[in-house]
Motif scaffolding. Structure first.
Motif, short mmCIF file in Angstrom:
data_model
loop_
_atom_site.label_atom_id
_atom_site.label_comp_id
_atom_site.label_asym_id
_atom_site.label_seq_id
_atom_site.Cartn_x
_atom_site.Cartn_y
_atom_site.Cartn_z
N SER A 190 -0.59 -5.80 -1.06
CA SER A 190 0.28 -6.90 -0.62
C SER A 190 1.69 -6.65 -1.13
O SER A 190 1.89 -6.36 -2.31
N GLN A 191 2.66 -6.73 -0.22
CA GLN A 191 4.06 -6.54 -0.57
C GLN A 191 4.91 -7.58 0.16
O GLN A 191 4.82 -7.71 1.39
N SER A 192 5.72 -8.31 -0.59
CA SER A 192 6.60 -9.32 0.01
C SER A 192 8.06 -8.91 -0.14
O SER A 192 8.42 -8.14 -1.02
N ASN A 265 5.67 -10.95 4.50
CA ASN A 265 4.63 -10.35 3.66
C ASN A 265 3.93 -9.27 4.46
O ASN A 265 3.68 -9.44 5.65
N GLN A 274 3.07 1.94 -1.86
CA GLN A 274 4.11 0.92 -1.88
C GLN A 274 5.47 1.54 -1.55
O GLN A 274 6.26 0.96 -0.79
N ARG A 278 7.77 0.73 1.90
CA ARG A 278 9.15 0.21 1.83
C ARG A 278 10.11 1.12 2.61
O ARG A 278 11.00 0.65 3.31
N TRP A 299 13.19 -6.62 -2.16
CA TRP A 299 11.73 -6.50 -2.31
C TRP A 299 11.28 -7.24 -3.57
O TRP A 299 11.94 -7.18 -4.60
N SER A 302 5.46 -6.20 -7.07
CA SER A 302 4.07 -6.38 -6.64
C SER A 302 3.14 -5.51 -7.45
O SER A 302 3.41 -4.32 -7.67
N ASN A 305 -1.79 -3.50 -5.29
CA ASN A 305 -1.85 -2.24 -4.58
C ASN A 305 -3.20 -2.08 -3.86
O ASN A 305 -4.19 -2.68 -4.23
#
Length: 388
Positions: A190-192, A265, A274, A278, A299, A302, A305
């Motif tokens: 998860s990456q926001s 997200n 990650q 990006r 970014w 986070s 992973n």
């Protein structure tokens, strides 16, 4: 009482809304100490976050070493007047135990403790009849909130002491419809982030003196999210990027705003790291901006992973134990959100198998007593196979 129903009831009666412990870890510590476990209560602190109590308990000093992980903290009960019974009563009605945390995940912890106590009783108080093997518990009180002072630090603390885990069972409510239908063997990362688009504030009657970021951010949202990030992998569904809010901070209808922001997200699979994820999104943004639009992404940090425990002897023995008790062969799934397994996976292979998650976080959260008894038998089966 050391059966799963009694332990679940005792845990539910502790109103351990994150970060409060309210006696829940003490219930487990007393049971495990009485069975011969060496226990440690560990409190972690970090500026800006509440202190959190955690529990580590181990019996045995040799491998193989299996650990059961979980959390005793729960989400708030909400409107308690809407509950059929007291939210922290642990009351059993018509063969169903009610209470906040009954499913997520005090019931799962109770079943693992009950199973381990039964296993030890059948082996003269030892994990394995020849005296080898170890069983431990990693229990945190900080999973339902920010997860700062819980499992991630407890694992670091254990590693610093020389603790090594061979395998882990996390008792999160993994099943979707009925007990035995799903083992979670991985999770997407998860990456926001927040997309910022710069404009120039001005009067709506004089648009040539301003630069409106609203049309620009609309174009960029489409450019970033329209094309798939990937098409899935062998063990994961496709990654997805979802915009969740758009804001210009403007309350006046006759003013062109000076900036627009959009939060998003991404849930990503093992096609990406990650860093590569990006880079992919930044490349799309740069292409869409060209030389005219001024935009950038901020970014968010986070620690969620992507990870996966691939099929092998450990998953095979879990499937066998589940099938024996429930008559169902579970799906090995990587769907769903995040859990503390994302931290544990850096230390050893981990699977998630617990109760059915349909009522977790709801009013009248509840679990059939029969499911608590079956899950205990499943864990007993896993232990028997593991130490065979």
């Amino acid at each position: 009482m050391t059966d799963a129903v009694s332990i679940t009831r005792d845990l539910v009666r502790c109103p351990s809304v994150t970060p409060a412990d309210a006696g829940a870890l003490g219930v487990l510590e007393d049971l495990l100490k009485a069975a011969g476990f060496t226990t440690h209560r560990v409190t972690f602190s970090e500026a800006g976050y509440p202190d959190v109590d955690n529990l580590y308990a181990r019996i045995g000093s040799e491998g193989p070493h299996i650990t059961f992980a979980g959390h005793t903290d729960v989400v708030p009960p909400g409107d308690e007047s809407a509950w059929s019974v007291g939210a922290f009563s642990g009351e059993v009605r018509d063969g169903v135990l009610y209470g906040r945390g009954a499913v997520d995940m005090k019931g799962g912890i109770a079943c693992s403790v009950a199973a381990v106590l039964e296993h030890l009783a059948a082996n003269d108080g030892k994990p394995r009849s020849d005296g080898k093997g170890s069983i431990s518990f990693l229990i945190t009180g900080d999973e339902e909130d920010v997860s700062i002072n819980g499992t991630i630090k407890l694992l670091q603390w254990a590693a610093a002491r020389g603790e090594k885990f061979d395998h882990c069972v996390l008792g999160e409510p993994s099943n979707v419809e009925t007990l035995g239908d799903t083992i979670k063997v991985g999770r997407r990362g998860s990456q926001s982030g927040t997309l910022h688009v710069e404009g120039l504030q001005g009067h709506v009657a004089y648009p040539h003196r301003a630069s409106n970021p609203v049309p620009d951010i609309s174009r960029l949202i489409v450019a970033i999210s329209d094309e798939p990030l990937d098409h899935g992998s062998a063990q994961f569904q496709a990654s997805n990027l979802e915009f969740t809010s758009v804001d210009v901070g403007n309350t006046a209808n006759n003013v062109i705003p000076g900036q627009a922001r959009a939060r998003f997200n991404i849930r990503y699979n093992d096609n990406h790291t990650q860093a590569s994820l990006r880079e992919l999104v930044e490349t799309r943004l740069a292409k869409a901006c060209g030389n005219r639009i001024r935009a950038h992404i901020v970014w968010e940090p986070s620690n969620s992973n992507v990870f996966v425990t691939k099929p092998g002897p450990f998953t095979d023995l879990a499937v066998s134990a589940i099938e024996e008790v429930t008559g169902r062969k579970p799906e090995l799934s990587t769907s769903g959100g995040t859990s503390d397994a994302r931290f544990i996976s850096s230390y050893c292979p981990v699977i998630e198998f617990g109760l059915v998650g349909q009522t977790m976080h709801q009013v009248d959260e509840r679990v059939p007593v029969a499911d608590l008894e079956k899950l205990t038998k499943v864990y007993r089966g896993i232990l028997a196979r593991y130490f065979a």
